[in-house]
Design a protein around this motif. Structure first.
Motif, PDB file in Angstrom:
ATOM      1  N   GLU A 225       0.832  -1.210   0.000  1.00  0.00           N
ATOM      2  CA  GLU A 225       0.000   0.000   0.000  1.00  0.00           C
ATOM      3  C   GLU A 225       0.866   1.259   0.000  1.00  0.00           C
ATOM      4  N   GLY A 226       2.039   1.176   0.617  1.00  0.00           N
ATOM      5  CA  GLY A 226       2.989   2.283   0.581  1.00  0.00           C
ATOM      6  C   GLY A 226       3.986   2.089  -0.538  1.00  0.00           C
ATOM      7  N   ASP A 227       4.032   3.025  -1.497  1.00  0.00           N
ATOM      8  CA  ASP A 227       4.858   2.839  -2.691  1.00  0.00           C
ATOM      9  C   ASP A 227       6.341   2.717  -2.372  1.00  0.00           C
ATOM     10  N   ALA A 228       6.803   3.298  -1.276  1.00  0.00           N
ATOM     11  CA  ALA A 228       8.227   3.230  -0.943  1.00  0.00           C
ATOM     12  C   ALA A 228       8.651   1.840  -0.485  1.00  0.00           C
ATOM     13  N   MET A 229       7.689   0.979  -0.138  1.00  0.00           N
ATOM     14  CA  MET A 229       8.002  -0.372   0.326  1.00  0.00           C
ATOM     15  C   MET A 229       7.756  -1.429  -0.749  1.00  0.00           C
ATOM     16  N   ALA A 230       7.253  -1.022  -1.918  1.00  0.00           N
ATOM     17  CA  ALA A 230       6.984  -1.958  -3.006  1.00  0.00           C
ATOM     18  C   ALA A 230       8.276  -2.241  -3.769  1.00  0.00           C
ATOM     19  N   TYR A 231       8.449  -3.492  -4.190  1.00  0.00           N
ATOM     20  CA  TYR A 231       9.687  -3.840  -4.885  1.00  0.00           C
ATOM     21  C   TYR A 231       9.478  -5.035  -5.817  1.00  0.00           C
ATOM     22  N   ASP A 232      10.442  -5.209  -6.706  1.00  0.00           N
ATOM     23  CA  ASP A 232      10.556  -6.397  -7.551  1.00  0.00           C
ATOM     24  C   ASP A 232      11.829  -7.127  -7.167  1.00  0.00           C
ATOM     25  N   HIS A 233      11.728  -8.445  -7.061  1.00  0.00           N
ATOM     26  CA  HIS A 233      12.873  -9.259  -6.637  1.00  0.00           C
ATOM     27  C   HIS A 233      13.111 -10.367  -7.659  1.00  0.00           C
ATOM     28  N   LEU A 234      14.357 -10.523  -8.079  1.00  0.00           N
ATOM     29  CA  LEU A 234      14.755 -11.570  -9.015  1.00  0.00           C
ATOM     30  C   LEU A 234      15.904 -12.350  -8.397  1.00  0.00           C
ATOM     31  N   SER A 235      15.808 -13.672  -8.404  1.00  0.00           N
ATOM     32  CA  SER A 235      16.868 -14.476  -7.798  1.00  0.00           C
ATOM     33  C   SER A 235      17.109 -15.747  -8.595  1.00  0.00           C
ATOM     34  N   ALA A 236      18.292 -16.316  -8.405  1.00  0.00           N
ATOM     35  CA  ALA A 236      18.678 -17.582  -9.013  1.00  0.00           C
ATOM     36  C   ALA A 236      19.164 -18.512  -7.912  1.00  0.00           C
ATOM     37  N   GLU A 237      18.913 -19.794  -8.090  1.00  0.00           N
ATOM     38  CA  GLU A 237      19.225 -20.761  -7.043  1.00  0.00           C
ATOM     39  C   GLU A 237      19.747 -22.045  -7.661  1.00  0.00           C
ATOM     40  N   GLY A 238      20.727 -22.637  -7.023  1.00  0.00           N
ATOM     41  CA  GLY A 238      21.246 -23.924  -7.467  1.00  0.00           C
ATOM     42  C   GLY A 238      21.426 -24.861  -6.287  1.00  0.00           C
ATOM     43  N   THR A 239      21.025 -26.119  -6.440  1.00  0.00           N
ATOM     44  CA  THR A 239      21.141 -27.128  -5.388  1.00  0.00           C
ATOM     45  C   THR A 239      21.819 -28.370  -5.927  1.00  0.00           C
ATOM     46  N   TRP A 240      22.762 -28.893  -5.181  1.00  0.00           N
ATOM     47  CA  TRP A 240      23.406 -30.176  -5.486  1.00  0.00           C
ATOM     48  C   TRP A 240      23.042 -31.154  -4.371  1.00  0.00           C
ATOM     49  N   PHE A 241      22.725 -32.403  -4.732  1.00  0.00           N
ATOM     50  CA  PHE A 241      22.385 -33.400  -3.719  1.00  0.00           C
ATOM     51  C   PHE A 241      23.071 -34.721  -4.045  1.00  0.00           C
ATOM     52  N   LYS A 242      23.334 -35.487  -2.999  1.00  0.00           N
ATOM     53  CA  LYS A 242      24.084 -36.737  -3.126  1.00  0.00           C
ATOM     54  C   LYS A 242      23.610 -37.732  -2.093  1.00  0.00           C
ATOM     55  N   PHE A 243      23.415 -38.987  -2.517  1.00  0.00           N
ATOM     56  CA  PHE A 243      23.110 -40.089  -1.616  1.00  0.00           C
ATOM     57  C   PHE A 243      24.300 -41.055  -1.632  1.00  0.00           C
ATOM     58  N   HIS A 244      24.721 -41.533  -0.465  1.00  0.00           N
ATOM     59  CA  HIS A 244      25.808 -42.514  -0.405  1.00  0.00           C
ATOM     60  C   HIS A 244      25.589 -43.401   0.805  1.00  0.00           C
ATOM     61  N   ASN A 245      25.181 -44.645   0.537  1.00  0.00           N
ATOM     62  CA  ASN A 245      24.877 -45.588   1.607  1.00  0.00           C
ATOM     63  C   ASN A 245      23.876 -44.976   2.579  1.00  0.00           C
ATOM     64  N   ARG A 246      24.260 -44.783   3.831  1.00  0.00           N
ATOM     65  CA  ARG A 246      23.347 -44.228   4.836  1.00  0.00           C
ATOM     66  C   ARG A 246      23.330 -42.701   4.836  1.00  0.00           C
ATOM     67  N   HIS A 247      24.131 -42.065   3.996  1.00  0.00           N
ATOM     68  CA  HIS A 247      24.325 -40.627   4.065  1.00  0.00           C
ATOM     69  C   HIS A 247      23.585 -39.905   2.934  1.00  0.00           C
ATOM     70  N   LYS A 248      23.021 -38.738   3.270  1.00  0.00           N
ATOM     71  CA  LYS A 248      22.415 -37.858   2.274  1.00  0.00           C
ATOM     72  C   LYS A 248      22.942 -36.437   2.502  1.00  0.00           C
ATOM     73  N   PHE A 249      23.312 -35.771   1.405  1.00  0.00           N
ATOM     74  CA  PHE A 249      23.839 -34.419   1.477  1.00  0.00           C
ATOM     75  C   PHE A 249      23.065 -33.527   0.509  1.00  0.00           C
TER      76      PHE A 249
END
Length: 326
Positions: A225-249
């Motif tokens: 409602e207040g124009d000074a607090m309005a914004y546009d946000h752009l982001s990028a994200e990357g995730t790596w995952f790994k399973f090994h026996n009993r372990h997950k990362f």
């Protein structure tokens, strides 16, 4: 969506293969339950865990210790096990450093697309300062409430691509931003009540039978409602995952930029922010020889920098606990 600075729950994502003929191995109820302890630290002027008195907008670091119990439940049904009702914390969001209670319905189409419609009643709910810019006396707290709605198309037609579309509303019970410094006409420019519109495009790929990655682009339009607090946000994200026996990362890196619409009347400058965050998660299955007991740990660091120093902060989070599937 809320980054990890409260008791986030718990476990790594059970990343699925790109396509699946069923939503679960069998019909009926399944889920998991997690208990953890956590520690968070921040020096954000906007956090209500820091000192209520903030002379000249300068804040000291504050640590908080937390205990929590979280989990989720799904009910799978249909002749082809292609329908689900779910409630709880999303495992996918947790593995990338986000948390929200969600409830909704999921359907698996013949082409392999998972279509989900979810309601998230707590993702924007917490305490905020009535007037964050009161540098003269102790600031008073008020409640922020909000609901979010998310429509998701995952692994579209059996492909690695997914699309999320969301909408949310934000309501501050006692909104007094700028009251101690501004005239009424300018104070209205700082009103934080808002509607938000969100979109995300994701790509997920298995590199081997036990490891893979996902990348995504996110866009958020926060219309206050207040124009000074309005914004546009752009982001990028990357995730790596790994399973090994009993372990997950899993490890996630996120970077983003926010641009505000007009000059901030308190600081007489148009706000522009940049941020990056790193998030790691680990799970050890079959703890102490119990097949259904896992140790889980999460750690994150978030660095937020603004051209207006008052809004700059960094925070880190660590948790450890146990998870029990059922």
């Amino acid at each position: 969506m809320k980054y990890v600075h409260i008791a986030v729950g718990l476990l790594l994502t059970s990343y699925s293969s790109i396509s699946s003929a069923q939503l679960a191995p069998e019909a009926g109820i399944s889920g998991n339950f997690s208990v953890l302890t956590a520690m968070s630290s921040t020096n954000s002027n906007l956090s209500t865990t820091v000192d209520a008195y903030s002379p000249n907008g300068e804040q000291k670091r504050d640590e908080e210790f937390i205990g929590a119990a979280l989990g989720n439940i799904t009910y799978t049904f249909g002749e082809e096990l292609d329908q689900q009702i779910f409630i709880g914390t999303s495992r996918e969001d947790i593995a990338t450093g986000l948390i929200a209670l969600e409830m909704g319905y999921r359907y698996l189409t013949d082409a392999g697309t998972q279509v989900s419609l979810a309601f998230l009643p707590t993702v924007l709910t917490d305490e905020v300062w009535q007037d964050p810019y009161n540098f003269d006396t102790s600031r008073a707290k008020t409640d922020r409430t909000g609901n979010a709605y998310l429509l998701s198309f995952s692994h579209i037609n059996g492909s690695p691509y997914s699309v999320d579309i969301g909408f949310a509303n934000v309501k501050i019970d006692e909104e007094k931003s700028g009251q101690t410094h501004l005239e009424e006409s300018q104070q209205k420019l700082m009103n934080r009540n808002a509607h938000s519109y969100f979109g995300k495009l994701s790509y997920q790929e298995m590199l081997t039978a036990s490891s893979g990655y996902s990348v995504s682009l996110r866009y958020l339009h926060h219309d206050t409602e207040g124009d000074a607090m309005a914004y546009d946000h752009l982001s990028a994200e990357g995730t790596w995952f790994k399973f090994h026996n009993r372990h997950k990362f899993a490890a996630t890196l996120t970077t983003g930029l926010s641009k505000y619409e007009i000059d901030n009347p308190i600081f007489e400058e148009q706000r522009s922010d940049a941020q990056y965050s790193v998030f790691g998660a680990y799970e050890l299955a079959s703890l102490f020889g119990f097949e259904d007991l896992s140790f889980v740990s999460l750690v994150s660091y978030n660095n937020h920098r603004s051209n207006i120093d008052f809004y700059s902060f960094d925070e880190y989070f660590f948790s450890a606990g146990f998870n029990i599937p059922f």
